[in-house]
Every structure is written in structure tokens, then in C-alpha cells.
Design an enzyme around this catalytic site. Structure first.
Site, mmCIF file in Angstrom:
data_model
loop_
_atom_site.group_PDB
_atom_site.id
_atom_site.type_symbol
_atom_site.label_atom_id
_atom_site.label_comp_id
_atom_site.label_asym_id
_atom_site.label_seq_id
_atom_site.Cartn_x
_atom_site.Cartn_y
_atom_site.Cartn_z
ATOM 1 C CD GLU A 199 12.304 -5.326 68.859
ATOM 2 O OE1 GLU A 199 12.239 -6.082 69.833
ATOM 3 O OE2 GLU A 199 13.371 -5.072 68.278
ATOM 4 C CB CYS A 254 34.388 -13.934 75.133
ATOM 5 S SG CYS A 254 33.938 -13.925 76.881
ATOM 6 C CG HIS A 284 -6.959 -3.519 82.886
ATOM 7 N ND1 HIS A 284 -8.152 -3.753 83.540
ATOM 8 C CD2 HIS A 284 -7.233 -3.639 81.565
ATOM 9 C CE1 HIS A 284 -9.096 -4.018 82.650
ATOM 10 N NE2 HIS A 284 -8.558 -3.950 81.441
ATOM 11 C CE LYS A 286 23.299 -8.686 66.854
ATOM 12 N NZ LYS A 286 22.091 -7.860 66.911
ATOM 13 C CG ASN A 298 32.814 -17.546 73.645
ATOM 14 O OD1 ASN A 298 32.169 -17.058 74.559
ATOM 15 N ND2 ASN A 298 32.280 -17.823 72.481
ATOM 16 N N GLY A 299 33.093 -19.016 76.916
ATOM 17 C CA GLY A 299 32.199 -20.033 77.491
ATOM 18 C C GLY A 299 32.300 -20.035 79.002
ATOM 19 C CD GLU A 319 18.512 -3.757 72.759
ATOM 20 O OE1 GLU A 319 19.244 -4.649 73.202
ATOM 21 O OE2 GLU A 319 17.821 -3.896 71.740
ATOM 22 C CE LYS A 361 16.062 -3.162 69.541
ATOM 23 N NZ LYS A 361 15.676 -4.480 69.116
ATOM 24 N NE ARG A 370 31.533 -14.328 69.965
ATOM 25 C CZ ARG A 370 30.602 -15.237 69.745
ATOM 26 N NH1 ARG A 370 29.819 -15.113 68.698
ATOM 27 N NH2 ARG A 370 30.451 -16.258 70.550
ATOM 28 C CD1 TRP A 398 28.815 -8.780 77.903
ATOM 29 C CD2 TRP A 398 28.391 -10.736 78.911
ATOM 30 N NE1 TRP A 398 27.637 -8.650 78.588
ATOM 31 C CE2 TRP A 398 27.347 -9.845 79.211
ATOM 32 C CE3 TRP A 398 28.335 -12.018 79.430
ATOM 33 C CZ2 TRP A 398 26.264 -10.188 80.002
ATOM 34 C CZ3 TRP A 398 27.252 -12.369 80.224
ATOM 35 C CH2 TRP A 398 26.226 -11.463 80.496
HETATM 36 C C1 AGP Z 1 17.797 -7.275 70.823
HETATM 37 O O1 AGP Z 1 17.898 -5.954 70.505
HETATM 38 C C2 AGP Z 1 18.585 -7.761 71.930
HETATM 39 N N1 AGP Z 1 19.923 -7.338 71.881
HETATM 40 C C3 AGP Z 1 18.334 -9.178 72.420
HETATM 41 O O2 AGP Z 1 17.095 -9.113 73.047
HETATM 42 C C4 AGP Z 1 18.329 -10.362 71.434
HETATM 43 O O3 AGP Z 1 17.252 -10.263 70.558
HETATM 44 C C5 AGP Z 1 18.274 -11.668 72.235
HETATM 45 O O4 AGP Z 1 19.414 -11.767 73.030
HETATM 46 C C6 AGP Z 1 18.126 -12.892 71.377
HETATM 47 O O5 AGP Z 1 19.215 -13.068 70.527
HETATM 48 P P1 AGP Z 1 19.177 -14.085 69.326
HETATM 49 O O6 AGP Z 1 18.128 -13.628 68.385
HETATM 50 O O7 AGP Z 1 20.548 -14.020 68.742
HETATM 51 O O8 AGP Z 1 18.846 -15.434 69.891
#
Ligand code: AGP
Length: 615
Positions: free
Chosen positions: A488, A2, A511, A610, A101-102, A495, A492, A27, A75
Site C-alpha cells: 500500500e 465520469c 530472492h 477515483k 457516464n459509462g 500514484e 501511494k 470521478r 475520464w
Molecule cells: C487507491 O489509492 C487507488 N486510487 C485505487 O487503487 C482504488 O483503491 C481502487 O481503484 C479500488 O477502488 P474501490 O475501493 O472504490 O473499489
């Protein structure tokens, strides 16, 4: 996971808090709230939704005056993201108010005891339990707020960054940290509290970052007092000068942070290798490695731990380390590694990769590796983050703040740092020839210019995006160094546009995934000339004969794939191991445009945050 913001000083707290929360929305953005002290009252406004929703209702719900206040963007972990679970939370008497936050793991047992003592709860959160525990301690022990916070925190298990104040003592805020970040901005007769420095960057350049198990009593116009939560020892604030600038945390004319961050990559990659790479002298200098060369030299193997995009960067690194430095590498999801009783020895070097430096699973994996005597090297973007502090040594990526939830420049700068590290170790071990080494350095220096050229294909990529924006499924294929890029690319798209996508090594297609291919299935294939080109061309033919739509990322001047594919995007020629730095760019742009065309919230996709500071 958060964002928290607080202010105590002489200015009106509300606009500072609201603007600060907006900067921390990366966050979490399920719900938001603010509490202001004014004339003997604590006024609170909370709402599900974003900070803009809070701004829209706060003025009608309360007076916005007050020079002391706290705010929160959430969050959700405990309880639905509705109004009653939104922070700040008041204690039963209405005197104490908290943001958190936590996670408080033992909140249920504490809640039971408090209920027995007559406390009533209005939310499902662990945070409301904490504020009432503080209130109970304060009453029972007859102590001041700071002491009550300290005693209460010694009874809880979990992680927290909290800020709490008392209606009857409106010249003081108490903050504390364990596991979640907390920065205090120090102005003239005023203090700012936040999860990172971005909410107060325009007011002060001086900040104190609390260490784990530290708390601070912040009094209006006085010095801050730091204490260790466990044993009450006095700690001394280390004031740091902030390197952040306002431009880096604003959109600067781009429609979204993600697009801005995609376009920042040439600059970010250059910043990451600047000062570390001397192509003219054939040198790679990395202070964090130079000081611990023996540990790397004696390493039996390297274990890479990370999550999400950072894990994909780790996979690219596996190829580079094994290819160039001939060191065995294992790449692990931090979340699996930490719980599966892995074999770790003091001869292992563990590399933890994390943009935020706060990912809970990665942090736990580091602690586990350290407890077995492994040497842990961090690759983080956020300076002073928990992972940066927890690791034995490390190298920062100098990507600048990444605010869009979808990682872009973090990925390419992580690969840049890891490539430098691999080259350095290869040179040390004598597994690379001097000419190959020097060519690689020269090639890295050329990468930012080549990324700029790939970015010029943006209009073309946008055109391709239009053709596939309504797809329900997509496949991404790549081989060798570009297999992680396929993963990757798929991540992208998933998400930010909520389209189901899978990344596969191209050869694995036959396969299983080949069964999915028909005329409705777009297949994004990375088919650069140096990466098992002929094999990938065969895979493309297999897709074509099953009527799949082919969108290929190819090397400039490629004619063979152009003939087969429905669309191609070209990248400049580069060495195979650096190609992920270029091939990933069109895939980032493609996801971005598809998400925009589908009306998705690109920078704040649903259900995500994030930094993932919970398990
Ligand atoms: C990436 O687009 C994601 N939002 C997510 O997978 C991210 O890379 C992952 O949570 C790891 O975060 P970090 O690099 O801050 O540890």
C-alpha cells in the site's frame, strides 16, 4: 467513470453545474463541458482539462443564462480527451443534447447503421452514437423523448448513467441508469441530477437513487416519473434523506483533500467501530453478519475480491481471518477472478471490498460469485452504491466521503470493519480465548488515539520526504501483517508522485530485489517490535551492508533499528494484527509530502479517477 450534473428549476443552472462538476472531479478530469438551454437555443462549451479550464472559457464562448442545463467531467474511455470528444454531445439536428457516464459496448455497429442513414459524427465517442440513436428512434417511431430514450436503451449493450434534453421541449430532462450511479435531488419546484449527492447537498436533503435499468422523466415543477427501461413498468421513487454534510465534502482549511482525509482517520476509525464494538460487554454487533451467521458458520472458505487499496485491505484481512478465526481465505484481484473460471461453491463466502462501491471489476466478480450460489458480503464506504446494493449483506465503513483519488481513510476503516468481522467469527467458532477477544476490543478502542499520536510525527515525515523527493525508485518492505502495508505504501507513492516503487515481503528481498540496492535506493521498512522483529532487523542489516538508505517505521522506544537506519518514525505499541492501522499513516504522509514537493496534483493524479467503473 465520469461525473454528470444536471439542473432544471427556477435558478440559474450554470453556477450549480460548475460547482457540482468540481465536486465530482474525483470521478474524472480529462475534459469538461456544459450545455445550457436559453431562449430556444442550446449553448454548449467544452474543453480538454479540468472544470477550472471550462470555467475560464465558457463565459467567452456562450451566454451563461438558462434554468435548464447539464454538465460533464470526463475520464476518457473512447477517444482522446480533447475538445471534440468532451461531453455534452449534440444530436445531428442539434435538438438533443446528452451527458453520459459509462460505456456503450455495441456502439460501433449502431454507428455504422446510423452512418448508412446519413448521420454524421463529430467525435470518436460512444455517447455521440447514443444521442443520435435516440434522435433516430424519436423521428422514426414518432415518439416523445422519454419513449425514444427507452427504445434506444433497449438496443444498447453496456453501462450508462445519462441525462438528455430536447431543445424543443425545454421543461423536461430524461435520465436513465444501468451500472453507473445516478442520484436525483428533489428541491421545491426544482430537480438536480448528479453522479452522487455532493453537487446538490446545499440545496436539498432529499434524493432518489435510480436503480439499474430505471429511467426517470423529470419535468420542471412536476413530480418525477420512474419507469423500468426493459418493460415500461412504472416504478415508485423512494425518497431518501441524505446524511451528507457540506463540511465533509470541502477541504476545511487543508491544502488538499488527501491531507484532510489522512487527518480524519482517528475520527473515521471511531465512527466505523462505534455502535458495533462493546469492549465492556465483550460484544461485537454487526447487523449484516448477525442476520446471516449460518452462512458464515458453514463457510468452507472466504474469498476476498477487491482492487487496488481495497485489495491490500483484503490481504490484511486474510492474515486476521486465518490467524484469529482459523477460516481459510483467498484474496483475489476482482479483475482476475471474474475472468479465470474460478471454483466457487454455495459453501463459499465472498467478501467484496470497495470504497466507492462502483468498481466495475469488483461488481462483476460479485455477480459471478452469486451466480454460483456463494453468499456475498460487501464492505463499502459509499452508502447505496452499486456494490452495496448487489451484495447479499454487508457492513459499511463510516469513513465519510473520500475525495482524494489516493485512498487513505478508506483503507484504515476497511481494516477496522474486517477486524471486527474476524473477531466476531473467531468468537463464534471458539478459536479465540475470551481474554484475547476482550483485549482486542479494548485495543481497537485505543486505536484512534494512537493514530492521533502518529499524526504528530507529520513534521518529521515531511523532513524525511525532502531527502527522498528526487528518488526515481523506492522499495517498501514489511512482513506478516505489514507486508500488505508495504504494498500500500508503494502504491501511494506511485500514484501521486509518479516515482516507481515496489512493495515486497521483507524476506523476499534476497530472492531478487536486493540486486537493486545501492546508495541511491531508499528502502522503507516496517519494523515494528511484534512483527517478526529480529528477522526484519536482519533484512535491514542486509540493506545497510549494500549502502541502501533505510527509513524505518518502528515501535516507540526502539533503539536497535534506530542505530541502523538513516531515519525512523515511531508508532505507539499495539497488537500485531492492528499495527497496519498505525504503520500505514507515516507512509501516507510521506507520499503526500513527496508529491507536493514534486509539484504533482495530489488529489487528481494524472490518468487516474477515483472510481474505476470501466474494465
Ligand atoms: C487507491 O489509492 C487507488 N486510487 C485505487 O487503487 C482504488 O483503491 C481502487 O481503484 C479500488 O477502488 P474501490 O475501493 O472504490 O473499489
Amino acid at each position: 467513470m465520469c461525473g454528470i450534473v444536471g439542473y432544471i428549476g427556477n435558478r440559474n443552472a450554470y453556477p450549480i453545474i460548475i460547482k457540482g462538476l468540481q465536486r465530482l472531479e474525483y470521478r474524472g478530469y480529462d475534459s469538461a463541458g456544459v450545455a445550457l438551454y436559453d431562449d430556444g437555443n442550446i449553448n454548449v462549451s467544452r474543453t480538454p482539462g479540468k472544470v477550472d479550464d471550462l470555467r475560464a472559457i465558457a463565459a467567452s464562448e456562450m451566454t451563461l443564462d438558462g434554468t435548464l442545463g447539464i454538465g460533464h467531467t470526463r475520464w476518457a474511455t473512447h477517444g482522446e480527451p480533447n475538445k471534440r470528444n468532451a461531453h455534452p454531445h449534440l444530436s445531428n439536428s442539434g435538438d438533443l443534447v446528452i451527458i453520459h457516464n459509462g460505456i456503450i459496448e455495441n456502439y460501433e455497429s449502431i454507428k455504422k447503421e446510423l452512418i448508412q442513414r446519413g448521420y454524421v459524427f463529430h467525435s470518436d465517442t460512444d455517447t455521440e452514437v447514443l444521442v443520435n440513436l435516440i434522435e433516430e428512434v424519436k423521428k422514426k417511431e414518432n415518439v416523445k423523448l422519454g419513449k425514444a430514450v427507452q427504445i434506444a436503451l433497449n438496443q444498447v449493450i453496456g453501462a450508462y448513467a445519462i441525462a438528455v434534453f430536447d431543445r424543443t421541449k425545454p421543461d423536461e430532462i430524461v435520465v436513465a441508469k444501468l451500472g453507473s450511479p445516478l442520484a436525483i435531488g428533489i428541491g421545491e419546484d426544482e430537480f438536480f441530477i448528479a453522479s452522487d449527492a455532493s453537487p446538490f447537498i446545499e440545496y436539498t436533503n432529499n434524493a432518489v437513487y435510480l436503480e439499474d435499468e430505471e429511467m426517470a422523466i423529470i419535468r420542471r415543477g412536476k413530480e418525477i416519473k420512474l419507469r423500468k427501461i426493459k418493460d415500461d413498468r412504472v416504478a415508485y421513487p423512494m425518497v431518501q434523506e441524505l446524511q451528507l454534510n457540506l463540511e465533509a465534502i470541502e477541504k476545511n482549511g487543508f491544502e488538499h483533500f488527501m491531507l484532510k482525509e489522512i487527518y480524519e482517520q482517528p475520527h473515521a476509525i471511531r465512527d466505523t467501530f462505534r455502535g458495533r464494538l462493546r469492549a465492556d460487554q465483550g460484544l461485537v454487533k454487526m447487523a449484516g453478519v448477525d442476520q446471516h451467521l449460518e452462512r458464515f458458520r458453514n463457510a468452507n472458505r472466504i474469498i476476498i475480491v477487491a482492487c487496488g487499496t481495497s485489495w491490500h485491505a483484503g490481504l490484511v484481512a486474510e492474515y486476521i481471518f486465518e490467524d484469529l478465526a482459523r477460516i481459510p481465505v483467498e484474496v483475489e484481484y476482482a479483475s482476475e477472478f471474474r475472468y479465470r473460471n474460478p471454483v466457487i461453491t454455495d459453501k463459499d463466502v465472498v467478501i467484496a471490498i470497495s470504497q466507492s462501491g462502483e468498481t466495475a471489476d469488483t461488481l462483476a466478480a460479485i455477480k459471478l460469485a452469486k451466480s454460483h450460489g456463494a453468499f456475498v458480503f460487501g464492505v463499502c464506504n459509499v452508502v447505496g452504491s452499486s456494490i452495496a446494493r448487489e451484495t447479499d449483506a454487508g457492513a459499511y465503513t463510516h469513513a465519510g466521503p473520500e475525495i482524494g483519488v489516493a485512498s487513505t481513510k478508506a483503507f484504515t476503516t476497511q481494516i477496522t470493519v474486517l477486524t471486527l468481522l474476524a473477531l466476531k467469527l473467531a468468537k463464534e467458532a471458539g478459536t479465540i480465548s475470551e481474554s484475547h477477544f476482550r483485549n482486542m476490543l479494548t485495543e481497537i478502542e485505543a486505536i484512534p488515539g494512537k493514530v492521533e499520536r502518529v499524526l504528530e510525527s507529520n513534521p518529521e515525515v515531511e523532513h524525511i520526504a525532502r531527502a527522498y523527493k528526487d528518488s526515481t525508485n523506492c522499495l517498501y518492505l514489511g512482513r506478516g501483517y505489514n507486508f500488505p502495508v508495504a504494498l500500500e505504501g508503494a502504491l501511494k507513492l506511485k500514484e501521486i508522485s509518479y516515482i516507481h516503487a515496489e512493495g515486497y515481503p521483507a524476506a523476499e528481498m534476497k530472492h531478487g530485489p536486493i540486486a537493486l540496492i545501492d546508495e541511491h535506493m531508499p528502502v522503507f521498512v516496517i519494523a515494528t517490535r511484534k512483527g517478526h522483529y529480529e528477522k526484519v532487523v536482519s533484512n535491514i542489516q542486509e540493506i545497510k551492508s549494500r549502502k541502501g538508505k533505510i527509513i524505518a517505521v518502528v515501535t516507540e522506544g526502539d533503539e536497535q533499528v534506530r542505530e541502523l537506519a538513516d531515519h525512523v518514525v515511531e508508532i505507539p505499541e499495539t497488537s500485531e494484527c492492528l499495527s497496519p492501522l498505525l504503520t500505514t499513516i507515516p507512509l501516507q504522509l510521506l507520499s503526500y509530502h513527496i508529491a507536493v514537493m514534486r509539484g504533482c496534483n495530489v488529489d487528481q493524479p494524472r490518468n487516474l479517477a477515483k472510481s474505476v467503473t470501466v474494465e
